[in-house]
Design an enzyme around this catalytic site. Structure first.
Site, PDB file in Angstrom:
ATOM      1  CG  HIS A 180     -14.273  13.178 -14.246  1.00  0.00           C
ATOM      2  ND1 HIS A 180     -13.968  12.341 -14.885  1.00  0.00           N
ATOM      3  CD2 HIS A 180     -14.179  14.370 -14.815  1.00  0.00           C
ATOM      4  CE1 HIS A 180     -13.641  12.475 -15.946  1.00  0.00           C
ATOM      5  NE2 HIS A 180     -14.360  13.845 -16.178  1.00  0.00           N
TER       6      HIS A 180
HETATM    7  C1  BDR Z   1     -10.034  16.268 -13.733  1.00  0.00           C
HETATM    8  O1  BDR Z   1      -9.971  16.784 -14.661  1.00  0.00           O
HETATM    9  C2  BDR Z   1     -10.038  18.582 -14.589  1.00  0.00           C
HETATM   10  O2  BDR Z   1     -10.699  19.530 -15.246  1.00  0.00           O
HETATM   11  C3  BDR Z   1     -11.884  18.302 -13.237  1.00  0.00           C
HETATM   12  O3  BDR Z   1     -11.866  19.144 -12.722  1.00  0.00           O
HETATM   13  C4  BDR Z   1     -11.280  16.998 -13.414  1.00  0.00           C
HETATM   14  O4  BDR Z   1     -10.399  16.449 -11.268  1.00  0.00           O
HETATM   15  C5  BDR Z   1     -10.586  14.795 -14.466  1.00  0.00           C
HETATM   16  O5  BDR Z   1      -9.877  14.644 -15.271  1.00  0.00           O
END
Ligand code: BDR
Ligand code: CA
Length: 306
Positions: free
Chosen positions: A237
């Site tokens: 992400h």
């Molecule tokens: C987000 O959740 C976190 O665990 C990841 O780093 C990312 O920023 C995705 O939902």
């Protein structure tokens, strides 16, 4: 190059994003500010430092320390490992007298009004605190890219909520309601890209600093995705958020009117969008609805080769 502040809670995908940003010619990373989220604030700060020390880029960005008093609802250690970096267990010296993330963000924005993009890839606590202390800063921020929220795909930390928003929904609400120019990169879009083992192969073959660093961090994350999610690949992400700062032309956005739920038992931390044909209020943000998945993947693969 575009000036960016990366506000993050490393986190494996945050770490990947930082590697790609520091290697890119499109971005000038002026600061990396830590926030708790995937791990507690002090560890997030150490992780930012460990990544930068290991990469040792030509020009070091300023590092901001996460504040200890952050209200956090959960953490991400199930996927990111207890150290937040896939079990790599980096050793770093604790640096005294580091400025707080909130101060670093404020300083850098005031130094280049209108020019700085802030990419937030963790809970939005820092930015909300800056806005609360200095409301007029909203006009001086060039743009904020928020990696988080979900439009129609449901959540990942609860059935309704995405992790970054859920961790500190009150702060997320303050940021989304503010006058900052912002673009939300939601789960619906970041989940369209899963990095298969080609990424892992690439870092194993590479002999540059980035590849060597990622070779310590990524294997544990692949294993966690396999065990916890049954996936033969990983979502990245936050690294997609960095690619968006580098190449906005690969992303399609739509203006939307959205807010964050902070009261519901089942829906705390959910992002809610008014998608009716005649919404009650004016759009308050751009939301990414599509991206060129193949081009984003290529950009990430190019970024980790060093
Ligand atoms: C987000 O959740 C976190 O665990 C990841 O780093 C990312 O920023 C995705 O939902
Ligand atoms: Ca993150």
């Amino acid at each position: 190059p575009r000036k960016v502040i990366l506000d993050m809670d490393p986190g494996v995908d945050d770490a990947l994003g930082l590697c790609v940003a520091l290697a890119s010619n499109e971005l000038e990373v002026v600061a990396v500010t830590a926030t708790g989220g995937n791990v507690l604030p002090a560890l997030a700060t150490r992780n930012v430092q460990a990544i930068i020390e290991n990469l040792d880029p030509q020009r070091w960005p300023r590092i901001g320390a996460a504040t200890a008093e952050q209200p956090l609802r959960t953490d991400g250690r199930d996927l990111h490992g207890s150290d937040g970096l896939g079990g790599a267990e980096f050793q770093v010296a604790e640096l005294a007298n580091r400025h707080a993330s909130i101060k670093v963000i404020s300083d850098e924005i005031r130094q280049a009004p209108g020019e700085v993009t802030v990419v937030c890839s963790g809970p939005l606590s820092n930015l909300a605190a800056v806005l609360q202390r200095e409301p007029d800063i909203a006009q001086a921020i060039g743009q904020v890219i928020v990696v988080g929220g979900a439009v129609a795909c449901g959540g990942n930390i609860t059935p309704a909520a995405e992790f970054n928003i859920y961790c500190d929904a009150e702060s997320a609400r303050d940021v989304l309601r503010s006058r900052i120019t912002k673009t939300l990169l939601p789960l619906d879009v970041t989940r369209q890209l899963s990095m298969r083992f080609d990424l892992l192969d690439l870092v194993k073959q590479g002999d540059g600093r980035t590849a060597r660093l990622l070779d310590r961090i990524l294997p544990g994350y692949y294993r966690a995705y396999r065990h916890r999610m049954g996936m033969e690949g990983i979502f990245v992400h936050d690294a997609v958020g960095v690619v968006m700062a580098m190449h906005p032309e690969l992303f399609t956005t739509e203006p939307m009117s959205g807010d964050v739920e902070t009261a519901g038992d089942l829906t705390y931390g959910a992002t809610v969008f008014d998608r009716r044909s005649k919404p009650d209020s004016q759009p308050n943000m751009e939301v990414v609805t599509e991206m060129d998945v193949a081009a984003v993947r290529d950009c990430l693969l190019r970024g980790v080769k060093g």
